[in-house]
Design a protein around this motif. Structure first.
Motif, PDB file in Angstrom:
ATOM      1  N   ARG A   9       0.850  -1.185   0.000  1.00  0.00           N
ATOM      2  CA  ARG A   9       0.000   0.000   0.000  1.00  0.00           C
ATOM      3  C   ARG A   9       0.885   1.234   0.000  1.00  0.00           C
ATOM      4  NH1 ARG A   9      -5.558  -0.876   2.401  1.00  0.00           N
ATOM      5  NH2 ARG A   9      -5.706  -3.129   2.484  1.00  0.00           N
ATOM      6  N   VAL A  10       0.705   2.070  -0.986  1.00  0.00           N
ATOM      7  CA  VAL A  10       1.473   3.306  -1.097  1.00  0.00           C
ATOM      8  C   VAL A  10       0.534   4.447  -1.460  1.00  0.00           C
ATOM      9  CG1 VAL A  10       3.624   2.178  -1.793  1.00  0.00           C
ATOM     10  CG2 VAL A  10       2.013   2.878  -3.522  1.00  0.00           C
ATOM     11  N   PRO A  11       0.920   5.679  -1.162  1.00  0.00           N
ATOM     12  CA  PRO A  11       0.085   6.816  -1.577  1.00  0.00           C
ATOM     13  C   PRO A  11      -0.058   6.846  -3.097  1.00  0.00           C
ATOM     14  CG  PRO A  11       1.833   7.529  -0.085  1.00  0.00           C
ATOM     15  CD  PRO A  11       2.091   6.092  -0.423  1.00  0.00           C
ATOM     16  N   ARG A  12      -1.130   7.430  -3.573  1.00  0.00           N
ATOM     17  CA  ARG A  12      -1.369   7.496  -5.025  1.00  0.00           C
ATOM     18  C   ARG A  12      -0.208   8.152  -5.750  1.00  0.00           C
ATOM     19  NH1 ARG A  12      -5.712   5.726  -7.011  1.00  0.00           N
ATOM     20  NH2 ARG A  12      -5.856   6.937  -8.944  1.00  0.00           N
ATOM     21  N   GLU A  13       0.435   9.125  -5.106  1.00  0.00           N
ATOM     22  CA  GLU A  13       1.541   9.828  -5.746  1.00  0.00           C
ATOM     23  C   GLU A  13       2.713   8.887  -6.039  1.00  0.00           C
ATOM     24  OE1 GLU A  13       0.317  10.798  -2.768  1.00  0.00           O
ATOM     25  OE2 GLU A  13      -0.764  12.625  -3.235  1.00  0.00           O
ATOM     26  N   LEU A  14       2.782   7.813  -5.289  1.00  0.00           N
ATOM     27  CA  LEU A  14       3.917   6.900  -5.435  1.00  0.00           C
ATOM     28  C   LEU A  14       3.537   5.551  -6.042  1.00  0.00           C
ATOM     29  CD1 LEU A  14       5.702   7.557  -2.032  1.00  0.00           C
ATOM     30  CD2 LEU A  14       6.109   8.649  -4.239  1.00  0.00           C
ATOM     31  N   GLU A  15       2.370   5.455  -6.621  1.00  0.00           N
ATOM     32  CA  GLU A  15       1.943   4.153  -7.142  1.00  0.00           C
ATOM     33  C   GLU A  15       2.792   3.679  -8.325  1.00  0.00           C
ATOM     34  OE1 GLU A  15      -1.842   5.700  -9.818  1.00  0.00           O
ATOM     35  OE2 GLU A  15      -2.174   4.537  -8.012  1.00  0.00           O
ATOM     36  N   THR A  16       3.510   4.596  -8.976  1.00  0.00           N
ATOM     37  CA  THR A  16       4.376   4.187 -10.085  1.00  0.00           C
ATOM     38  C   THR A  16       5.819   3.965  -9.628  1.00  0.00           C
ATOM     39  OG1 THR A  16       4.830   6.476 -10.696  1.00  0.00           O
ATOM     40  CG2 THR A  16       2.970   5.380 -11.796  1.00  0.00           C
ATOM     41  N   LEU A  17       6.060   3.996  -8.317  1.00  0.00           N
ATOM     42  CA  LEU A  17       7.400   3.787  -7.772  1.00  0.00           C
ATOM     43  C   LEU A  17       7.909   2.409  -8.168  1.00  0.00           C
ATOM     44  CD1 LEU A  17       9.618   4.910  -5.854  1.00  0.00           C
ATOM     45  CD2 LEU A  17       8.427   3.740  -4.013  1.00  0.00           C
ATOM     46  N   ASN A  18       9.130   2.362  -8.662  1.00  0.00           N
ATOM     47  CA  ASN A  18       9.730   1.103  -9.076  1.00  0.00           C
ATOM     48  C   ASN A  18      10.215   0.361  -7.827  1.00  0.00           C
ATOM     49  OD1 ASN A  18      11.271  -0.966 -10.096  1.00  0.00           O
ATOM     50  ND2 ASN A  18      12.168   0.273 -11.720  1.00  0.00           N
ATOM     51  N   LEU A  19       9.366  -0.498  -7.276  1.00  0.00           N
ATOM     52  CA  LEU A  19       9.682  -1.191  -6.031  1.00  0.00           C
ATOM     53  C   LEU A  19      10.826  -2.185  -6.190  1.00  0.00           C
ATOM     54  CD1 LEU A  19       6.095  -1.752  -4.623  1.00  0.00           C
ATOM     55  CD2 LEU A  19       7.789  -0.072  -3.899  1.00  0.00           C
ATOM     56  N   VAL A  67      11.629   8.183  -5.743  1.00  0.00           N
ATOM     57  CA  VAL A  67      10.409   8.834  -5.265  1.00  0.00           C
ATOM     58  C   VAL A  67      10.085  10.033  -6.149  1.00  0.00           C
ATOM     59  CG1 VAL A  67       9.408  10.148  -3.347  1.00  0.00           C
ATOM     60  CG2 VAL A  67      10.627   8.010  -2.896  1.00  0.00           C
ATOM     61  N   TRP A  68      11.092  10.822  -6.477  1.00  0.00           N
ATOM     62  CA  TRP A  68      10.882  11.991  -7.336  1.00  0.00           C
ATOM     63  C   TRP A  68      10.335  11.577  -8.695  1.00  0.00           C
ATOM     64  CZ3 TRP A  68      13.410  13.486 -11.903  1.00  0.00           C
ATOM     65  CH2 TRP A  68      13.095  14.764 -12.360  1.00  0.00           C
ATOM     66  N   GLU A  69      10.901  10.529  -9.302  1.00  0.00           N
ATOM     67  CA  GLU A  69      10.434  10.054 -10.606  1.00  0.00           C
ATOM     68  C   GLU A  69       8.973   9.597 -10.527  1.00  0.00           C
ATOM     69  OE1 GLU A  69      13.268   7.049 -11.606  1.00  0.00           O
ATOM     70  OE2 GLU A  69      14.726   8.505 -12.368  1.00  0.00           O
ATOM     71  N   ALA A  70       8.609   8.930  -9.432  1.00  0.00           N
ATOM     72  CA  ALA A  70       7.220   8.478  -9.272  1.00  0.00           C
ATOM     73  C   ALA A  70       6.281   9.675  -9.146  1.00  0.00           C
ATOM     74  CB  ALA A  70       7.104   7.576  -8.045  1.00  0.00           C
ATOM     75  N   GLY A  75       2.246  13.354 -11.534  1.00  0.00           N
ATOM     76  CA  GLY A  75       1.860  14.679 -12.002  1.00  0.00           C
ATOM     77  C   GLY A  75       1.494  14.682 -13.476  1.00  0.00           C
ATOM     78  N   LYS A  76       2.227  13.943 -14.282  1.00  0.00           N
ATOM     79  CA  LYS A  76       1.924  13.849 -15.713  1.00  0.00           C
ATOM     80  C   LYS A  76       0.590  13.149 -15.925  1.00  0.00           C
ATOM     81  CE  LYS A  76       6.636  13.779 -17.477  1.00  0.00           C
ATOM     82  NZ  LYS A  76       7.656  12.968 -18.137  1.00  0.00           N
ATOM     83  N   SER A  77       0.335  12.087 -15.176  1.00  0.00           N
ATOM     84  CA  SER A  77      -0.927  11.356 -15.363  1.00  0.00           C
ATOM     85  C   SER A  77      -2.121  12.191 -14.891  1.00  0.00           C
ATOM     86  CB  SER A  77      -0.893  10.018 -14.617  1.00  0.00           C
ATOM     87  OG  SER A  77      -0.915  10.214 -13.222  1.00  0.00           O
ATOM     88  N   ARG A  78      -1.950  13.022 -13.882  1.00  0.00           N
ATOM     89  CA  ARG A  78      -3.037  13.892 -13.413  1.00  0.00           C
ATOM     90  C   ARG A  78      -3.329  14.980 -14.429  1.00  0.00           C
ATOM     91  NH1 ARG A  78      -3.436  16.171  -7.640  1.00  0.00           N
ATOM     92  NH2 ARG A  78      -5.572  16.390  -8.298  1.00  0.00           N
ATOM     93  N   GLY A  79      -2.285  15.469 -15.088  1.00  0.00           N
ATOM     94  CA  GLY A  79      -2.454  16.518 -16.074  1.00  0.00           C
ATOM     95  C   GLY A  79      -3.174  16.036 -17.318  1.00  0.00           C
TER      96      GLY A  79
END
Length: 81
Positions: A9-19, A67-70, A75-79
């Motif tokens: 479980r991660v915040p939506r902002e980090l859902e694309t984080l490369n785990l 984290v920054w990349e995620a 931000g790109k997907s929200r836009g």
């Protein structure tokens, strides 16, 4: 040794984080901890301390970048919506 992360479980902002990359960096850090322990046991505590300081800074930088990349991806997907 290959490991896959299945559910986290991660915040939506980090859902694309490369785990997988995050886990890989942590594995490298653990190997360096073992190396530092060996250096200390062999009588070179200064080298062990230098290795750990350098590796901690490196790990922090790499995790921060992931984290920054995620967040950028989020931000790109929200836009686009």
């Amino acid at each position: 040794m290959t490991r896959k992360v299945r559910s986290v479980r991660v915040p939506r902002e980090l859902e694309t984080l490369n785990l997988s990359s995050l886990v890989r960096e942590c594995e490298k850090h653990l190997r360096d901890l073992e190396s530092a322990t060996l250096l200390k046991q062999q009588g070179d505590p200064e080298a062990a301390e230098a290795l750990m300081k350098a590796r901690q800074a490196d790990l922090g930088r790499k995790v921060g970048r992931l984290v920054w990349e995620a967040r950028v991806q989020y931000g790109k997907s929200r836009g686009e919506q």
